[in-house]
Design an enzyme around this catalytic site. Structure first.
Site, PDB file in Angstrom:
ATOM      1  N   LYS A 197     -18.981-107.642 -18.290  1.00  0.00           N
ATOM      2  CA  LYS A 197     -18.416-107.272 -16.998  1.00  0.00           C
ATOM      3  C   LYS A 197     -17.024-107.868 -16.905  1.00  0.00           C
ATOM      4  O   LYS A 197     -16.845-109.084 -16.968  1.00  0.00           O
ATOM      5  CB  LYS A 197     -19.295-107.800 -15.870  1.00  0.00           C
ATOM      6  N   ARG A 207     -15.927-103.603  -3.108  1.00  0.00           N
ATOM      7  CA  ARG A 207     -15.731-104.813  -2.280  1.00  0.00           C
ATOM      8  C   ARG A 207     -15.402-104.441  -0.843  1.00  0.00           C
ATOM      9  O   ARG A 207     -15.764-105.163   0.086  1.00  0.00           O
ATOM     10  CB  ARG A 207     -14.641-105.690  -2.892  1.00  0.00           C
ATOM     11  N   LYS A 224     -12.024-113.556  -9.676  1.00  0.00           N
ATOM     12  CA  LYS A 224     -13.270-113.855 -10.391  1.00  0.00           C
ATOM     13  C   LYS A 224     -13.029-114.082 -11.878  1.00  0.00           C
ATOM     14  O   LYS A 224     -13.937-113.958 -12.689  1.00  0.00           O
ATOM     15  CB  LYS A 224     -14.266-112.709 -10.167  1.00  0.00           C
ATOM     16  N   GLU A 240     -21.055-111.698 -25.739  1.00  0.00           N
ATOM     17  CA  GLU A 240     -21.780-111.781 -24.461  1.00  0.00           C
ATOM     18  C   GLU A 240     -23.077-110.963 -24.522  1.00  0.00           C
ATOM     19  O   GLU A 240     -24.133-111.411 -24.073  1.00  0.00           O
ATOM     20  CB  GLU A 240     -20.913-111.255 -23.314  1.00  0.00           C
ATOM     21  N   LYS A 255     -19.073-102.750 -17.956  1.00  0.00           N
ATOM     22  CA  LYS A 255     -18.566-102.407 -16.628  1.00  0.00           C
ATOM     23  C   LYS A 255     -17.143-102.895 -16.492  1.00  0.00           C
ATOM     24  O   LYS A 255     -16.895-104.063 -16.816  1.00  0.00           O
ATOM     25  CB  LYS A 255     -19.458-103.086 -15.598  1.00  0.00           C
ATOM     26  N   SER A 281     -16.802 -98.064  -8.717  1.00  0.00           N
ATOM     27  CA  SER A 281     -16.263 -97.483  -7.490  1.00  0.00           C
ATOM     28  C   SER A 281     -14.818 -97.009  -7.628  1.00  0.00           C
ATOM     29  O   SER A 281     -14.471 -95.925  -7.159  1.00  0.00           O
ATOM     30  CB  SER A 281     -16.395 -98.493  -6.350  1.00  0.00           C
TER      31      SER A 281
HETATM   32  C1  PBG Z   1     -20.775-108.075  -7.734  1.00  0.00           C
HETATM   33  C2  PBG Z   1     -20.677-106.642  -8.096  1.00  0.00           C
HETATM   34  C3  PBG Z   1     -19.491-105.905  -8.092  1.00  0.00           C
HETATM   35  C4  PBG Z   1     -19.829-104.606  -8.447  1.00  0.00           C
HETATM   36  C5  PBG Z   1     -21.207-104.564  -8.683  1.00  0.00           C
HETATM   37  N1  PBG Z   1     -21.716-105.848  -8.464  1.00  0.00           N
HETATM   38  C6  PBG Z   1     -18.117-106.285  -7.691  1.00  0.00           C
HETATM   39  C7  PBG Z   1     -17.546-107.554  -8.126  1.00  0.00           C
HETATM   40  O1  PBG Z   1     -17.886-108.109  -9.182  1.00  0.00           O
HETATM   41  O2  PBG Z   1     -16.715-108.049  -7.378  1.00  0.00           O
HETATM   42  C8  PBG Z   1     -18.841-103.493  -8.534  1.00  0.00           C
HETATM   43  C9  PBG Z   1     -19.360-102.112  -8.630  1.00  0.00           C
HETATM   44  C10 PBG Z   1     -18.349-101.067  -8.331  1.00  0.00           C
HETATM   45  O3  PBG Z   1     -17.134-101.313  -8.229  1.00  0.00           O
HETATM   46  O4  PBG Z   1     -18.780 -99.913  -8.182  1.00  0.00           O
HETATM   47  N2  PBG Z   1     -21.853-108.781  -8.166  1.00  0.00           N
END
Ligand code: PBG
Length: 335
Positions: A197, A207, A224, A240, A255, A281
């Site tokens: 990720k 978010r 993050k 990972e 992701k 997203s």
């Molecule tokens: C956080 C999480 C995120 C997404 C899924 N779980 C956002 C982040 O890490 O800030 C993002 C999914 C998306 O953008 O569709 N645990």
């Protein structure tokens, strides 16, 4: 004039031949639909940054799931969009059975036994600072976070989640979650780890939907990057994912999706577990906004996006466009 002997165009002459030689065809069984859930009843509120997606109360989310089930979609990943008053610096709601996330899983598992529910395991929906882990002295602390995540995963499995999906990127969390699940008797609960990720700009609309962007507060990291991966790296993604599999993950995820097709391909060829890709997203919003501006056709661009993720090697695709894509598949035709 020199005539070519090899004419690849021969195999593109018409839909029948194209169908015969098509190398991969994503199917509805591979799709997971993410959805945003809020407290209350009868609520459907559009997410401005994510056109076509709504935050829905559990009752209204059920309607969406019925629609998806009718189209053959069987896997759902609900994300709780939690009220401010249920968030605190310790994300203390995360492990509670009356949290919105837990209530959602219970209600949906009860109502839709034929579906499989993917429960997100991370602290951000409940953290007033928007972080996936606990913040101590300006740092995201690993091991204390892992203990909380393991407790959260056990609780969500008991609520009826068939898959728990740690999305936090703490070290060692998969091992701790596996041990805790097994001890609690949830030996059949699947772990789909967000293994690779990335610290990505493409999570913006998510978010916004959760109001979970990291806060700009002194003493709290404003991004993050100390836990999510550097977009420059792909060897690290393999590492990972290997670690997660060694610790007991059943499925590893990459992701975002489209910007990381090379990473999906590497995991597919270097590992033997199923690989999931999250068409996140920001990737989905780009299609919607571009289509709204008349720059492209949403359905075509969505189908091509999902096709590209599976061509790269994804066995599973999480996408906000799952219902639309299922309709496209059902309509058939030459894609
Ligand atoms: C956080 C999480 C995120 C997404 C899924 N779980 C956002 C982040 O890490 O800030 C993002 C999914 C998306 O953008 O569709 N645990």
């Amino acid at each position: 004039m020199n005539r070519p002997v090899q004419r690849p165009r021969r195999l593109r002459n018409g839909p029948v031949v194209r169908g015969l030689v098509r190398e991969s065809t994503p199917s509805v069984e591979q799709l997971v639909l993410p959805l945003f859930v809020v407290d209350g009843t009868g609520i459907r509120e559009p997410v401005q940054q994510l056109p076509g997606v709504e935050r829905r109360s559990i009752d209204e989310a059920s309607g969406l799931i019925e629609e998806a089930l009718d189209l053959g979609i069987r896997a759902f990943a609900p994300f709780p969009s939690v009220r401010d008053r249920d968030k605190d610096a310790e994300a203390s709601m995360a492990t509670r059975e009356d949290s919105l996330g837990a209530r959602t899983i219970r209600a949906l598992a009860d109502r839709f036994p034929e579906a499989i529910l993917v429960a997100d395991v991370a602290l951000d929906p409940y953290s007033s600072d928007g972080h996936d882990g606990l913040v101590v002295d300006g740092r995201i602390v690993n091991d204390p976070t892992v203990d909380v995540l393991a407790e959260m995963a056990v609780m969500l499995a008991e609520c009826g989640a068939g898959i728990v999906a740690p999305s936090d990127m703490m070290d060692g969390r998969v091992g701790s979650i596996r041990t805790a699940l097994d001890r609690a008797g949830s030996t059949d609960t699947i772990i789909m780890s967000y293994a690779a990720k990335y610290a990505s700009a493409f999570y913006g609309p998510f978010r916004a939907a959760l109001d979970s962007a990291p806060t700009e507060r002194p003493g709290v990291p404003s991004d993050k990057r100390s836990y999510q991966m550097d977009p420059a790296n792909s060897n690290e993604a393999v590492r990972e994912a290997r670690l997660d599999l060694e610790e007991g993950a059943d499925i590893v995820m990459v992701k975002p999706g489209l910007p990381y097709l090379d990473v999906i391909r590497r995991l597919r060829s270097e590992l033997d577990s199923p690989v999931a890709a999250y068409h996140v997203s920001g990737e989905f919003a780009m299609l919607r906004f571009a289509a709204a501006a008349g720059a492209l056709r949403y359905e075509d661009a969505l189908a091509e996006s999902i096709q590209s993720l599976t061509r790269a090697g994804a066995d599973i695709v999480l996408t906000y466009g799952a219902i639309d894509f299922a309709r496209i598949i059902r309509a058939g035709g030459d894609r």
